[in-house]
Design a protein around this motif. Structure first.
Motif, PDB file in Angstrom:
ATOM      1  N   HIS A   1       1.074   0.044  -4.674  1.00 30.79           N
ATOM      2  CA  HIS A   1      -0.346  -0.031  -5.020  1.00 30.79           C
ATOM      3  C   HIS A   1      -0.929   1.311  -5.457  1.00 30.79           C
ATOM      4  CE1 HIS A   1      -4.195  -2.527  -4.022  1.00 30.79           C
ATOM      5  NE2 HIS A   1      -4.309  -1.879  -5.151  1.00 30.79           N
ATOM      6  N   HIS A   2      -0.563   2.367  -4.775  1.00 36.43           N
ATOM      7  CA  HIS A   2      -1.069   3.704  -5.120  1.00 36.43           C
ATOM      8  C   HIS A   2       0.020   4.742  -4.871  1.00 36.43           C
ATOM      9  CE1 HIS A   2      -4.928   1.607  -4.248  1.00 36.43           C
ATOM     10  NE2 HIS A   2      -5.361   2.341  -5.247  1.00 36.43           N
ATOM     11  N   PRO A   3       0.088   5.772  -5.686  1.00 38.71           N
ATOM     12  CA  PRO A   3       1.013   6.872  -5.408  1.00 38.71           C
ATOM     13  C   PRO A   3       0.464   7.761  -4.301  1.00 38.71           C
ATOM     14  CG  PRO A   3      -0.302   7.390  -7.327  1.00 38.71           C
ATOM     15  CD  PRO A   3      -0.700   5.986  -6.908  1.00 38.71           C
ATOM     16  N   TRP A   4       1.318   8.604  -3.779  1.00 36.28           N
ATOM     17  CA  TRP A   4       0.872   9.642  -2.846  1.00 36.28           C
ATOM     18  C   TRP A   4       1.612  10.926  -3.211  1.00 36.28           C
ATOM     19  CZ3 TRP A   4       3.828   5.440  -1.819  1.00 36.28           C
ATOM     20  CH2 TRP A   4       5.091   5.609  -1.247  1.00 36.28           C
ATOM     21  N   ASP A   5       1.438  11.965  -2.450  1.00 40.28           N
ATOM     22  CA  ASP A   5       1.891  13.294  -2.884  1.00 40.28           C
ATOM     23  C   ASP A   5       3.319  13.612  -2.456  1.00 40.28           C
ATOM     24  OD1 ASP A   5       1.373  13.504  -0.216  1.00 40.28           O
ATOM     25  OD2 ASP A   5       0.148  15.323  -0.364  1.00 40.28           O
ATOM     26  N   ASN A   6       4.213  12.625  -2.533  1.00 36.54           N
ATOM     27  CA  ASN A   6       5.607  12.876  -2.164  1.00 36.54           C
ATOM     28  C   ASN A   6       6.508  11.980  -3.017  1.00 36.54           C
ATOM     29  OD1 ASN A   6       8.199  12.864  -0.844  1.00 36.54           O
ATOM     30  ND2 ASN A   6       7.207  13.768   0.953  1.00 36.54           N
ATOM     31  N   LEU A   7       7.046  12.543  -4.076  1.00 37.35           N
ATOM     32  CA  LEU A   7       7.854  11.756  -4.999  1.00 37.35           C
ATOM     33  C   LEU A   7       9.111  11.197  -4.337  1.00 37.35           C
ATOM     34  CD1 LEU A   7       7.615  14.057  -8.175  1.00 37.35           C
ATOM     35  CD2 LEU A   7       6.454  11.869  -7.805  1.00 37.35           C
ATOM     36  N   VAL A   8       9.707  11.965  -3.439  1.00 32.97           N
ATOM     37  CA  VAL A   8      10.935  11.524  -2.772  1.00 32.97           C
ATOM     38  C   VAL A   8      10.655  10.305  -1.898  1.00 32.97           C
ATOM     39  CG1 VAL A   8      12.741  12.174  -1.124  1.00 32.97           C
ATOM     40  CG2 VAL A   8      11.976  13.808  -2.861  1.00 32.97           C
ATOM     41  N   GLN A   9       9.547  10.327  -1.181  1.00 29.81           N
ATOM     42  CA  GLN A   9       9.183   9.175  -0.357  1.00 29.81           C
ATOM     43  C   GLN A   9       8.895   7.945  -1.217  1.00 29.81           C
ATOM     44  OE1 GLN A   9       5.869  10.575   1.999  1.00 29.81           O
ATOM     45  NE2 GLN A   9       7.168  10.972   3.773  1.00 29.81           N
TER      46      GLN A   9
ATOM     47  N   PRO B   1       0.817  -1.231   0.000  1.00 27.30           N
ATOM     48  CA  PRO B   1       0.000   0.000   0.000  1.00 27.30           C
ATOM     49  C   PRO B   1       0.843   1.270   0.000  1.00 27.30           C
ATOM     50  CG  PRO B   1      -0.788  -1.561   1.655  1.00 27.30           C
ATOM     51  CD  PRO B   1       0.544  -2.063   1.185  1.00 27.30           C
ATOM     52  N   GLY B   2       0.340   2.300  -0.650  1.00 31.40           N
ATOM     53  CA  GLY B   2       0.945   3.614  -0.585  1.00 31.40           C
ATOM     54  C   GLY B   2       0.422   4.357   0.631  1.00 31.40           C
ATOM     55  N   LYS B   3       0.650   3.776   1.786  1.00 30.52           N
ATOM     56  CA  LYS B   3       0.184   4.347   3.055  1.00 30.52           C
ATOM     57  C   LYS B   3       1.377   4.548   3.981  1.00 30.52           C
ATOM     58  CE  LYS B   3      -4.401   2.163   2.878  1.00 30.52           C
ATOM     59  NZ  LYS B   3      -5.348   1.258   3.570  1.00 30.52           N
ATOM     60  N   GLN B   4       1.277   5.535   4.853  1.00 32.97           N
ATOM     61  CA  GLN B   4       2.414   5.900   5.684  1.00 32.97           C
ATOM     62  C   GLN B   4       2.950   4.742   6.508  1.00 32.97           C
ATOM     63  OE1 GLN B   4       1.829   9.310   8.198  1.00 32.97           O
ATOM     64  NE2 GLN B   4       3.988   9.486   8.696  1.00 32.97           N
ATOM     65  N   GLU B   5       2.058   3.879   6.983  1.00 29.92           N
ATOM     66  CA  GLU B   5       2.540   2.770   7.802  1.00 29.92           C
ATOM     67  C   GLU B   5       3.435   1.833   7.011  1.00 29.92           C
ATOM     68  OE1 GLU B   5      -0.606  -0.334   8.649  1.00 29.92           O
ATOM     69  OE2 GLU B   5      -1.873   1.226   7.739  1.00 29.92           O
ATOM     70  N   TYR B   6       3.407   1.933   5.679  1.00 31.75           N
ATOM     71  CA  TYR B   6       4.255   1.080   4.836  1.00 31.75           C
ATOM     72  C   TYR B   6       5.419   1.838   4.208  1.00 31.75           C
ATOM     73  CZ  TYR B   6       0.792  -2.587   5.362  1.00 31.75           C
ATOM     74  OH  TYR B   6      -0.050  -3.543   5.894  1.00 31.75           O
ATOM     75  N   TYR B   7       5.382   3.183   4.209  1.00 28.73           N
ATOM     76  CA  TYR B   7       6.503   3.926   3.616  1.00 28.73           C
ATOM     77  C   TYR B   7       7.213   4.835   4.609  1.00 28.73           C
ATOM     78  CZ  TYR B   7       3.254   7.966   2.947  1.00 28.73           C
ATOM     79  OH  TYR B   7       2.362   9.005   3.124  1.00 28.73           O
ATOM     80  N   ALA B   8       6.854   4.779   5.880  1.00 32.51           N
ATOM     81  CA  ALA B   8       7.411   5.696   6.873  1.00 32.51           C
ATOM     82  C   ALA B   8       8.939   5.682   6.893  1.00 32.51           C
ATOM     83  CB  ALA B   8       6.867   5.363   8.264  1.00 32.51           C
TER      84      ALA B   8
ATOM     85  N   ASN C   1       0.562   8.131 -12.590  1.00 33.07           N
ATOM     86  CA  ASN C   1       0.423   8.962 -13.779  1.00 33.07           C
ATOM     87  C   ASN C   1       1.803   9.179 -14.416  1.00 33.07           C
ATOM     88  OD1 ASN C   1       1.718  11.054 -12.362  1.00 33.07           O
ATOM     89  ND2 ASN C   1      -0.223  12.005 -11.755  1.00 33.07           N
ATOM     90  N   GLU C   2       1.847   9.971 -15.487  1.00 33.85           N
ATOM     91  CA  GLU C   2       3.099  10.157 -16.205  1.00 33.85           C
ATOM     92  C   GLU C   2       4.187  10.779 -15.326  1.00 33.85           C
ATOM     93  OE1 GLU C   2       0.066  11.875 -19.157  1.00 33.85           O
ATOM     94  OE2 GLU C   2      -0.115  10.928 -17.178  1.00 33.85           O
ATOM     95  N   LYS C   3       3.834  11.778 -14.538  1.00 33.85           N
ATOM     96  CA  LYS C   3       4.823  12.441 -13.691  1.00 33.85           C
ATOM     97  C   LYS C   3       5.401  11.473 -12.667  1.00 33.85           C
ATOM     98  CE  LYS C   3       5.367  16.272 -10.405  1.00 33.85           C
ATOM     99  NZ  LYS C   3       4.659  17.403  -9.727  1.00 33.85           N
ATOM    100  N   GLU C   4       4.539  10.711 -12.032  1.00 39.31           N
ATOM    101  CA  GLU C   4       4.980   9.795 -10.966  1.00 39.31           C
ATOM    102  C   GLU C   4       5.810   8.644 -11.533  1.00 39.31           C
ATOM    103  OE1 GLU C   4       0.861  10.846  -8.548  1.00 39.31           O
ATOM    104  OE2 GLU C   4       0.996   9.114  -9.894  1.00 39.31           O
ATOM    105  N   LEU C   5       5.341   8.074 -12.638  1.00 40.73           N
ATOM    106  CA  LEU C   5       6.090   6.993 -13.270  1.00 40.73           C
ATOM    107  C   LEU C   5       7.413   7.510 -13.810  1.00 40.73           C
ATOM    108  CD1 LEU C   5       6.354   4.102 -14.315  1.00 40.73           C
ATOM    109  CD2 LEU C   5       4.950   4.750 -16.287  1.00 40.73           C
ATOM    110  N   GLY C   6       7.364   8.663 -14.460  1.00 37.95           N
ATOM    111  CA  GLY C   6       8.578   9.247 -15.017  1.00 37.95           C
ATOM    112  C   GLY C   6       9.630   9.528 -13.957  1.00 37.95           C
ATOM    113  N   TYR C   7       9.213   9.936 -12.778  1.00 38.95           N
ATOM    114  CA  TYR C   7      10.163  10.228 -11.697  1.00 38.95           C
ATOM    115  C   TYR C   7      10.928   8.972 -11.292  1.00 38.95           C
ATOM    116  CZ  TYR C   7      12.085  12.165  -7.376  1.00 38.95           C
ATOM    117  OH  TYR C   7      12.948  12.589  -6.391  1.00 38.95           O
TER     118      TYR C   7
END
Length: 269
Positions: free
Chosen positions: A118-126, A84-91, A152-158
């Protein structure tokens, strides 16, 4: 089973089975897990070898149980799961590692063929930080390929620009109400295989009628027409059904080809 080749060189079955309501009471997404492997075993009997699950589905253990009950070798199957793209999994790195270990343990497997964010979130660095941990698991052989879902294109491209390992797959929503052409075409251009989730969902009665007319020319159903359209444009599909006959029909899409005229009509739906 036909395959496409991922940018890692791995063969990826072009059709698989979704599982997000399998092994649950009343086949409800939020239903209690009951461990019922009936639909998965039915799919295996029909010829499916590619199954898609996720931590968020809560049923990785059901998929793992079914594979064991099938008595078939692990290497006969291609298994996708998702973190999941949730904080408990990317902290932090340990949170990501906990997620991967959770999936491996639940699936009762030494490796997972494809593992997606599973899902992006609003922090490319994370997202890149999570990706880098997944890259380490590829090095260890515990994840054979890694990719993303709903990017999306921006997230995948990063990730393409900044990651060490290029994403192999981008799993996105795609069906007649939303073909999602822009991100699918971008993924293909980047040599990232697009995969359609929910390919047979949200199809209006009007669309079914028109697609059925096309299908009649090939002695195929509207659903088979949709799946064939997707694979002809390079999109892997993971339809899901609790019905044995429909499971079988969803695999019967390799004995016909759509005309250019039909494809143009379908793309406009």
């Amino acid at each position: 089973m036909e395959t496409v080749t991922l940018n890692t060189g791995i063969k990826f079955p072009i059709i698989g089975s979704g599982t997000n309501t399998f092994g649950k009471v009343d086949h409800a997404y939020q239903g209690e897990i009951n461990g019922d492997t009936t639909e998965i075993l039915m799919a295996i009997d029909a010829g499916y070898r590619h199954f898609d699950t996720a931590i968020s589905y809560r049923n990785e253990s059901v998929v793992g149980k079914a594979l064991g009950e099938s008595k078939k070798a692990r290497n006969e199957f291609f298994i996708t799961s998702k973190i999941p793209g949730k904080q408990e999994y990317y902290a932090d790195k340990e949170a990501v590692k906990k997620g991967v270990k959770q999936s491996l343990q639940a699936l009762n497997t030494a490796y997972i063929d494809l593992y997606l964010i599973h899902h992006p979130w609003d922090n490319l660095v994370q997202m890149l930080s999570m990706w880098q941990v997944l890259e380490d698991y590829v090095d260890q052989g515990k994840l054979k390929a890694i990719g993303v879902s709903n990017f999306n294109e921006k997230e995948l491209g990063y990730l393409i620009e900044n990651g060490r390992i290029k994403p192999a797959v981008n799993q996105v929503e795609s069906h007649p109400r939303n073909w999602n052409d822009v991100i699918i075409n971008y993924s293909l251009a980047q040599e990232v295989v697009p995969e359609a989730w929910g390919p047979l969902t949200r199809v209006s009665d009007q669309a079914k009628e028109k697609l059925s007319e096309i299908g009649a020319k090939y002695n195929k159903t509207w659903a088979q027409v949709i799946l064939r359209y997707q694979i002809e444009r390079g999109v892997v599909v993971i339809p899901k059904s609790h019905n044995q006959k429909r499971q079988e029909q969803n695999l019967e899409i390799f004995d016909f080809k759509l005309s250019d005229e039909d494809k143009q009509f379908i793309s406009a739906q």
